[in-house]
Motif scaffolding. Structure first.
Motif, PDB file in Angstrom:
ATOM      1  N   PRO A  61       0.782  -1.238   0.000  1.00 34.05           N
ATOM      2  CA  PRO A  61       0.000   0.000   0.000  1.00 34.05           C
ATOM      3  C   PRO A  61       0.815   1.290   0.000  1.00 34.05           C
ATOM      4  O   PRO A  61       0.239   2.359   0.113  1.00 34.05           O
ATOM      5  N   HIS A  62       2.129   1.203  -0.122  1.00 36.67           N
ATOM      6  CA  HIS A  62       2.907   2.442  -0.011  1.00 36.67           C
ATOM      7  C   HIS A  62       4.142   2.406  -0.906  1.00 36.67           C
ATOM      8  O   HIS A  62       5.194   1.896  -0.529  1.00 36.67           O
ATOM      9  N   VAL A  63       3.974   2.921  -2.112  1.00 35.60           N
ATOM     10  CA  VAL A  63       5.110   3.093  -3.031  1.00 35.60           C
ATOM     11  C   VAL A  63       4.957   4.445  -3.733  1.00 35.60           C
ATOM     12  O   VAL A  63       3.875   5.026  -3.743  1.00 35.60           O
ATOM     13  N   HIS A  64       6.043   4.908  -4.297  1.00 33.06           N
ATOM     14  CA  HIS A  64       6.006   6.162  -5.065  1.00 33.06           C
ATOM     15  C   HIS A  64       6.480   5.866  -6.484  1.00 33.06           C
ATOM     16  O   HIS A  64       7.664   5.999  -6.784  1.00 33.06           O
ATOM     17  N   PHE A  65       5.573   5.399  -7.320  1.00 35.38           N
ATOM     18  CA  PHE A  65       5.909   5.163  -8.721  1.00 35.38           C
ATOM     19  C   PHE A  65       5.709   6.477  -9.478  1.00 35.38           C
ATOM     20  O   PHE A  65       4.746   7.212  -9.227  1.00 35.38           O
ATOM     21  N   TYR A 152      -5.685   9.382   1.244  1.00 37.80           N
ATOM     22  CA  TYR A 152      -4.860  10.467   0.718  1.00 37.80           C
ATOM     23  C   TYR A 152      -3.913  10.874   1.819  1.00 37.80           C
ATOM     24  O   TYR A 152      -4.229  10.802   2.997  1.00 37.80           O
ATOM     25  N   LYS A 153      -2.718  11.286   1.393  1.00 36.54           N
ATOM     26  CA  LYS A 153      -1.659  11.542   2.375  1.00 36.54           C
ATOM     27  C   LYS A 153      -1.356  13.025   2.497  1.00 36.54           C
ATOM     28  O   LYS A 153      -1.409  13.771   1.521  1.00 36.54           O
ATOM     29  N   CYS A 154      -1.008  13.420   3.709  1.00 38.58           N
ATOM     30  CA  CYS A 154      -0.496  14.770   3.922  1.00 38.58           C
ATOM     31  C   CYS A 154       0.778  14.686   4.758  1.00 38.58           C
ATOM     32  O   CYS A 154       1.127  13.626   5.278  1.00 38.58           O
ATOM     33  N   VAL A 242       1.802   6.705   8.369  1.00 38.90           N
ATOM     34  CA  VAL A 242       2.722   6.007   7.468  1.00 38.90           C
ATOM     35  C   VAL A 242       4.101   5.912   8.128  1.00 38.90           C
ATOM     36  O   VAL A 242       4.462   6.737   8.955  1.00 38.90           O
ATOM     37  N   HIS A 243       4.806   4.928   7.735  1.00 34.29           N
ATOM     38  CA  HIS A 243       6.179   4.671   8.181  1.00 34.29           C
ATOM     39  C   HIS A 243       6.507   5.097   9.620  1.00 34.29           C
ATOM     40  O   HIS A 243       7.433   5.881   9.850  1.00 34.29           O
ATOM     41  N   ALA A 244       5.764   4.564  10.585  1.00 29.98           N
ATOM     42  CA  ALA A 244       6.144   4.761  11.988  1.00 29.98           C
ATOM     43  C   ALA A 244       7.487   4.081  12.198  1.00 29.98           C
ATOM     44  O   ALA A 244       7.692   2.948  11.756  1.00 29.98           O
ATOM     45  N   SER A 316       6.826  -0.988   1.921  1.00 30.06           N
ATOM     46  CA  SER A 316       8.220  -0.747   1.525  1.00 30.06           C
ATOM     47  C   SER A 316       8.550   0.735   1.403  1.00 30.06           C
ATOM     48  O   SER A 316       9.705   1.119   1.490  1.00 30.06           O
ATOM     49  N   ASP A 317       7.534   1.576   1.170  1.00 31.58           N
ATOM     50  CA  ASP A 317       7.774   2.994   0.860  1.00 31.58           C
ATOM     51  C   ASP A 317       8.810   3.128  -0.264  1.00 31.58           C
ATOM     52  O   ASP A 317       9.716   3.960  -0.198  1.00 31.58           O
ATOM     53  N   ASP A 318       8.666   2.289  -1.269  1.00 29.52           N
ATOM     54  CA  ASP A 318       9.606   2.280  -2.404  1.00 29.52           C
ATOM     55  C   ASP A 318       9.660   3.669  -3.058  1.00 29.52           C
ATOM     56  O   ASP A 318       8.640   4.187  -3.509  1.00 29.52           O
TER      57      ASP A 318
HETATM   58 ZN   LIG Z   1       6.318   7.404   1.191  1.00 27.66          ZN
END
Ligand SMILES: [Zn+2]
Length: 460
Positions: A61-65, A152-154, A242-244, A316-318
């Protein structure tokens, strides 16, 4: 419709584990039965899963393509990113539609959707990204949710690049979120603390990579998470941290949950396995991400929180960028390095090697953290489960294979592996995405026309 039998594997789900055969008809799981109860003659294809773990296809659920960065883009786009997903046992991936200042969230989603159709080996979806918490952005949230983008992320940091969401805006966003059935994802680092410490380190002449960790300390993350929790006490709406990465982050989230707040938390593979010591070497810039890698006591606490809660997801926060580009842009100083590392492919193998084999989590927890929980939290109906009727997203994982993880033994579009040289165990051998074999005997066999956009709706 094609009928496939997966037989003699050890089926592992969040709820049960045991030897079963799985019948797949078309895109769906039809039934599970004891080995030998199905007749192979009734199937078009029979896949032997002897010795393999048969689990739901992973949900990432967490990548930056395709994330724009200083004229360039992150290493992975939808095509190369979903290829890496297939090798990593992932059948659904959620990336971000990128907002730039002054643009519409809705239009961003439409653009991202158009751009990525026909370019994915596995199923995909997207989160909104709110860089610009303008009146228009906030008013667009209900429509965004209706478009199948309910998350949605902030950011609580990056004031300098105009991404920081202030408390006033966050309260309004939480209000719209509560009204529209969405969930707000928050990147938590207290901006003023990070800025103060960065300015001080620079004034003292520090440029070393490790100062990235020194100037973005655990307390900054903890303060920002506590702030979100406190705002949620005024406007109660679902939020996802996200990413604690810190020991205290999980305590704060646990306490908030005990108070009845609808808060969730993920961590990422790198925070569970690497410490800030990686930043101390000459090439330390390669491990720069935000929040930064932490200390060994944080790692221990994260494993515990993944096993017993409140961590529900490991992502992964790729977000890799070419190493040379990162080095050039850094100009030798810790605060100019573009943040982020690649990691979409190795997630399953790493969690198996460091988690299951070292008895920090069991197989069923591995499945919960990597597929069932993210599918449920992010509204991917029919994913993350092997129940009859669910999408036939199935990962056949070989737990015996031993290999060395390097940039060249992975299939990511990167020149850097944060876990370079690590001896690991286990690998996705075969992967079905909605019944189609997209990875066969460790090799890609799917097509980029197969992946479909998933419209998401959160459960009430
Ligand atoms: Zn991220």
């Amino acid at each position: 419709m094609k009928k496939t039998l997966i037989h003699s594997g050890l089926v592992v789900t969040k709820d049960f584990i045991g030897k079963y055969d799985i019948a797949v008809v078309g895109e769906h799981i039809q039934a599970l039965k004891l080995p030998g109860e199905f007749s192979p003659a009734d199937f078009d294809e029979v896949i032997d899963a002897t010795g393999l773990h048969v689990m739901p296809g992973l949900v990432e659920p967490h990548v930056h393509f395709d994330a724009p960065f200083m004229g360039g883009k992150t290493d992975h786009d939808m095509l190369t990113g979903t290829k890496a997903c297939a090798y990593g046992g992932i059948t659904s991936v959620i990336s971000f539609s990128n907002q730039s200042k002054g643009t519409s969230l809705i239009q961003n989603v439409k653009d991202w959707d158009d751009h990525n159709r026909g370019r994915a080996y596995v199923d995909w979806s997207m989160h909104g990204l709110i860089y610009d918490a303008s009146e228009r952005s906030i008013s667009e949230i209900p429509e965004l949710v209706k478009m199948g983008v309910p998350t949605y992320k902030c950011f609580t940091t990056y004031r300098h690049s105009g991404r920081l969401m202030d408390d006033d805006s966050m309260l309004q966003v939480l209000q719209k979120t509560a009204e529209s059935g969405g969930m707000l994802m928050v990147h938590c680092e207290h901006d003023a603390t990070c800025e103060y410490l960065t300015n001080k380190a620079i004034a003292q002449g520090h440029k070393e990579w490790i100062y990235h960790a020194v100037t973005r300390p655990a307390i900054a993350e903890n303060m920002a998470i506590q702030r979100v929790v406190d705002l949620m006490k005024t406007v109660k709406a679902p939020a996802y941290i996200v990413h604690a990465s810190t020991a205290d982050s999980v305590r704060i989230v646990s306490e908030a949950q005990a108070d009845g707040l609808p808060i969730h938390a993920e961590t990422c593979t790198h925070y569970m396995m690497l410490t800030e010591d990686m930043l101390k070497g000459e090439n330390g810039y390669l491990w720069i991400c935000s929040p930064p890698l932490r200390k060994s006591h944080d790692l221990e606490r994260l494993w515990n929180a993944a096993n017993l809660g409140p961590i529900e997801v490991v992502s992964s926060d790729d977000a890799g960028l070419p190493s040379k580009m990162r080095k050039d842009l850094s100009e030798g100083c810790f605060n100019k390095v573009p943040n982020g590392m690649p990691g979409v492919e190795p997630r399953l193998t790493l969690l198996y090697t460091e988690g299951v084999m070292k008895k920090q989590i069991d197989l069923q927890k591995l499945v919960a953290l990597t597929s069932t929980n993210p599918a449920k939290l992010f509204g991917l109906k029919n994913k993350g489960t092997l129940q009859p009727g669910a999408d036939a997203d199935i990962c056949l994982f070989d737990p015996e294979i031993a290999w060395t993880m390097t940039a060249s033994t992975l299939h990511m579009n990167t020149d850097f592996c944060p876990f370079e040289g690590k001896k690991v165990f286990g690998k996705a051998k075969t992967l079905l995405c909605r019944g189609e074999v997209v990875l066969r005997d460790y090799e890609l066999s799917g097509s980029p026309s197969h992946g479909r956009r998933v419209f998401r709706k959160l459960e009430d």
